[in-house]
Design a protein around this motif. Structure first.
Motif, PDB file in Angstrom:
ATOM      1  N   GLY A  67       0.824  -1.193   0.000  1.00 18.43           N
ATOM      2  CA  GLY A  67       0.000   0.000   0.000  1.00 18.43           C
ATOM      3  C   GLY A  67       0.856   1.240   0.000  1.00 18.43           C
ATOM      4  N   MET A  68       0.247   2.341  -0.451  1.00 16.95           N
ATOM      5  CA  MET A  68       0.976   3.605  -0.528  1.00 16.95           C
ATOM      6  C   MET A  68      -0.056   4.735  -0.552  1.00 16.95           C
ATOM      7  SD  MET A  68       3.684   4.555  -3.542  1.00 16.95           S
ATOM      8  CE  MET A  68       4.642   3.066  -3.274  1.00 16.95           C
ATOM      9  N   ALA A  69       0.294   5.849   0.037  1.00 14.59           N
ATOM     10  CA  ALA A  69      -0.579   7.022   0.017  1.00 14.59           C
ATOM     11  C   ALA A  69       0.096   8.123  -0.798  1.00 14.59           C
ATOM     12  CB  ALA A  69      -0.853   7.505   1.438  1.00 14.59           C
ATOM     13  N   ILE A  70      -0.576   8.523  -1.851  1.00 13.67           N
ATOM     14  CA  ILE A  70      -0.129   9.645  -2.676  1.00 13.67           C
ATOM     15  C   ILE A  70      -1.336  10.565  -2.755  1.00 13.67           C
ATOM     16  CG2 ILE A  70       0.755  10.408  -4.903  1.00 13.67           C
ATOM     17  CD1 ILE A  70       2.737   8.437  -4.117  1.00 13.67           C
ATOM     18  N   PHE A  71      -1.278  11.642  -2.019  1.00 12.68           N
ATOM     19  CA  PHE A  71      -2.441  12.504  -1.854  1.00 12.68           C
ATOM     20  C   PHE A  71      -3.091  12.844  -3.184  1.00 12.68           C
ATOM     21  CE2 PHE A  71      -4.780  16.385  -1.158  1.00 12.68           C
ATOM     22  CZ  PHE A  71      -5.432  16.096   0.023  1.00 12.68           C
ATOM     23  N   PRO A  72      -4.401  12.667  -3.261  1.00 13.41           N
ATOM     24  CA  PRO A  72      -5.399  12.261  -2.251  1.00 13.41           C
ATOM     25  C   PRO A  72      -5.786  10.781  -2.332  1.00 13.41           C
ATOM     26  CG  PRO A  72      -6.550  13.157  -4.121  1.00 13.41           C
ATOM     27  CD  PRO A  72      -5.069  13.162  -4.475  1.00 13.41           C
ATOM     28  N   PHE A  73      -4.938   9.964  -2.938  1.00 10.67           N
ATOM     29  CA  PHE A  73      -5.279   8.572  -3.210  1.00 10.67           C
ATOM     30  C   PHE A  73      -4.584   7.590  -2.275  1.00 10.67           C
ATOM     31  CE2 PHE A  73      -5.274  10.924  -7.231  1.00 10.67           C
ATOM     32  CZ  PHE A  73      -6.606  10.789  -7.593  1.00 10.67           C
ATOM     33  N   ILE A  74      -5.247   6.455  -2.078  1.00  7.35           N
ATOM     34  CA  ILE A  74      -4.609   5.297  -1.460  1.00  7.35           C
ATOM     35  C   ILE A  74      -4.403   4.300  -2.594  1.00  7.35           C
ATOM     36  CG2 ILE A  74      -4.887   3.330   0.097  1.00  7.35           C
ATOM     37  CD1 ILE A  74      -6.470   5.188   1.951  1.00  7.35           C
ATOM     38  N   LEU A  75      -3.168   3.891  -2.785  1.00 10.79           N
ATOM     39  CA  LEU A  75      -2.829   2.920  -3.817  1.00 10.79           C
ATOM     40  C   LEU A  75      -2.615   1.571  -3.142  1.00 10.79           C
ATOM     41  CD1 LEU A  75      -0.145   5.065  -5.704  1.00 10.79           C
ATOM     42  CD2 LEU A  75      -2.626   5.062  -6.023  1.00 10.79           C
ATOM     43  N   LEU A  76      -3.211   0.533  -3.692  1.00 19.77           N
ATOM     44  CA  LEU A  76      -3.074  -0.813  -3.142  1.00 19.77           C
ATOM     45  C   LEU A  76      -2.626  -1.768  -4.234  1.00 19.77           C
ATOM     46  CD1 LEU A  76      -6.361  -1.024  -1.023  1.00 19.77           C
ATOM     47  CD2 LEU A  76      -4.058  -0.466  -0.211  1.00 19.77           C
TER      48      LEU A  76
ATOM     49  N   ARG B  38      -3.160  12.187   6.131  1.00 18.63           N
ATOM     50  CA  ARG B  38      -3.275  13.322   7.049  1.00 18.63           C
ATOM     51  C   ARG B  38      -1.913  13.989   7.242  1.00 18.63           C
ATOM     52  NH1 ARG B  38      -5.850  13.229  13.018  1.00 18.63           N
ATOM     53  NH2 ARG B  38      -3.777  12.643  13.694  1.00 18.63           N
ATOM     54  N   GLN B  39      -0.854  13.204   7.356  1.00 12.08           N
ATOM     55  CA  GLN B  39       0.487  13.783   7.473  1.00 12.08           C
ATOM     56  C   GLN B  39       0.787  14.665   6.258  1.00 12.08           C
ATOM     57  OE1 GLN B  39       2.589  10.081   7.675  1.00 12.08           O
ATOM     58  NE2 GLN B  39       2.609  10.023   9.921  1.00 12.08           N
ATOM     59  N   GLN B  40       0.392  14.201   5.096  1.00 15.08           N
ATOM     60  CA  GLN B  40       0.620  14.977   3.884  1.00 15.08           C
ATOM     61  C   GLN B  40      -0.145  16.295   3.939  1.00 15.08           C
ATOM     62  OE1 GLN B  40      -0.082  12.318   0.537  1.00 15.08           O
ATOM     63  NE2 GLN B  40       1.218  10.760   1.500  1.00 15.08           N
ATOM     64  N   LEU B  41      -1.371  16.266   4.438  1.00 20.48           N
ATOM     65  CA  LEU B  41      -2.144  17.499   4.604  1.00 20.48           C
ATOM     66  C   LEU B  41      -1.486  18.432   5.613  1.00 20.48           C
ATOM     67  CD1 LEU B  41      -5.869  16.342   4.645  1.00 20.48           C
ATOM     68  CD2 LEU B  41      -4.756  17.844   2.985  1.00 20.48           C
ATOM     69  N   GLU B  42      -1.001  17.869   6.701  1.00 24.31           N
ATOM     70  CA  GLU B  42      -0.361  18.678   7.740  1.00 24.31           C
ATOM     71  C   GLU B  42       0.817  19.483   7.185  1.00 24.31           C
ATOM     72  OE1 GLU B  42      -1.331  15.650  11.474  1.00 24.31           O
ATOM     73  OE2 GLU B  42       0.618  15.573  10.504  1.00 24.31           O
ATOM     74  N   LEU B  43       1.506  18.906   6.218  1.00 26.11           N
ATOM     75  CA  LEU B  43       2.678  19.570   5.633  1.00 26.11           C
ATOM     76  C   LEU B  43       2.381  20.168   4.251  1.00 26.11           C
ATOM     77  CD1 LEU B  43       5.429  17.072   6.755  1.00 26.11           C
ATOM     78  CD2 LEU B  43       5.134  19.429   7.508  1.00 26.11           C
TER      79      LEU B  43
ATOM     80  N   TYR C  77      10.040  13.180   3.989  1.00 28.85           N
ATOM     81  CA  TYR C  77      10.024  11.713   3.991  1.00 28.85           C
ATOM     82  C   TYR C  77      11.300  11.183   3.336  1.00 28.85           C
ATOM     83  CZ  TYR C  77       7.993   7.021   3.559  1.00 28.85           C
ATOM     84  OH  TYR C  77       7.738   5.671   3.672  1.00 28.85           O
ATOM     85  N   PHE C  78      11.611  11.689   2.150  1.00 28.44           N
ATOM     86  CA  PHE C  78      12.779  11.240   1.400  1.00 28.44           C
ATOM     87  C   PHE C  78      14.079  11.506   2.163  1.00 28.44           C
ATOM     88  CE2 PHE C  78      16.118  12.231  -1.769  1.00 28.44           C
ATOM     89  CZ  PHE C  78      16.261  10.972  -2.319  1.00 28.44           C
ATOM     90  N   PHE C  79      14.230  12.726   2.708  1.00 27.83           N
ATOM     91  CA  PHE C  79      15.464  13.050   3.422  1.00 27.83           C
ATOM     92  C   PHE C  79      15.578  12.278   4.728  1.00 27.83           C
ATOM     93  CE2 PHE C  79      15.778  16.744   0.562  1.00 27.83           C
ATOM     94  CZ  PHE C  79      17.063  16.506   0.117  1.00 27.83           C
ATOM     95  N   ASN C  80      14.453  12.039   5.403  1.00 25.29           N
ATOM     96  CA  ASN C  80      14.490  11.239   6.622  1.00 25.29           C
ATOM     97  C   ASN C  80      14.925   9.811   6.293  1.00 25.29           C
ATOM     98  OD1 ASN C  80      12.073  10.437   9.263  1.00 25.29           O
ATOM     99  ND2 ASN C  80      14.280  10.585   9.345  1.00 25.29           N
ATOM    100  N   TYR C  81      14.432   9.279   5.172  1.00 21.68           N
ATOM    101  CA  TYR C  81      14.851   7.947   4.743  1.00 21.68           C
ATOM    102  C   TYR C  81      16.352   7.915   4.445  1.00 21.68           C
ATOM    103  CZ  TYR C  81      15.611   3.832   1.910  1.00 21.68           C
ATOM    104  OH  TYR C  81      16.119   2.662   1.417  1.00 21.68           O
TER     105      TYR C  81
END
Length: 107
Positions: free
Chosen positions: A15-24, A44-49, A58-62
């Motif tokens: 699964g993956m979330a790419i705003f506004p979709f959930i991909l499965l 929601r995290q994506q909305l927050e930012l 996300y990428f830099f934290n990874y």
């Protein structure tokens, strides 16, 4: 939170979330409420930012985690956004009762 769900059989993850979709990856995951909740937490995290900065953080934290742990799985599981999502995926009320910006506590 309602999110359109799209099935992509060649998705590199379940699964993956790419705003506004959930991909499965599979139709059967539509019934996995914990996975759907996990992905909704990411939405929601994506909305927050305001969406785009989420992907940058996300990428830099990874990348930082990959350098630190030298292991993809450990790097991924220690991304602050993943920590929040994994910690609360079983709490189906989290999006209603949890705090916005809960990922900050994972830094």
């Amino acid at each position: 939170m309602r999110a359109p769900i799209i099935i992509i059989k060649k998705l590199p993850a379940a699964g993956m979330a790419i705003f506004p979709f959930i991909l499965l990856k599979s139709e059967r995951f539509k019934k996995d409420m914990e996975m759907i909740n996990h992905e909704k937490i990411h939405l929601r995290q994506q909305l927050e930012l305001l969406v785009f900065p989420f992907y940058i953080f996300y990428f830099f934290n990874y990348l930082i985690n990959l350098f630190k742990y030298r292991n993809h799985n450990r790097a991924y599981r220690n991304i602050i956004f993943e920590k929040e999502a994994y910690d609360h995926e079983t709490d189906l009320d989290y999006l209603r009762t949890g705090h916005w910006y809960g990922w900050i506590a994972k830094i």
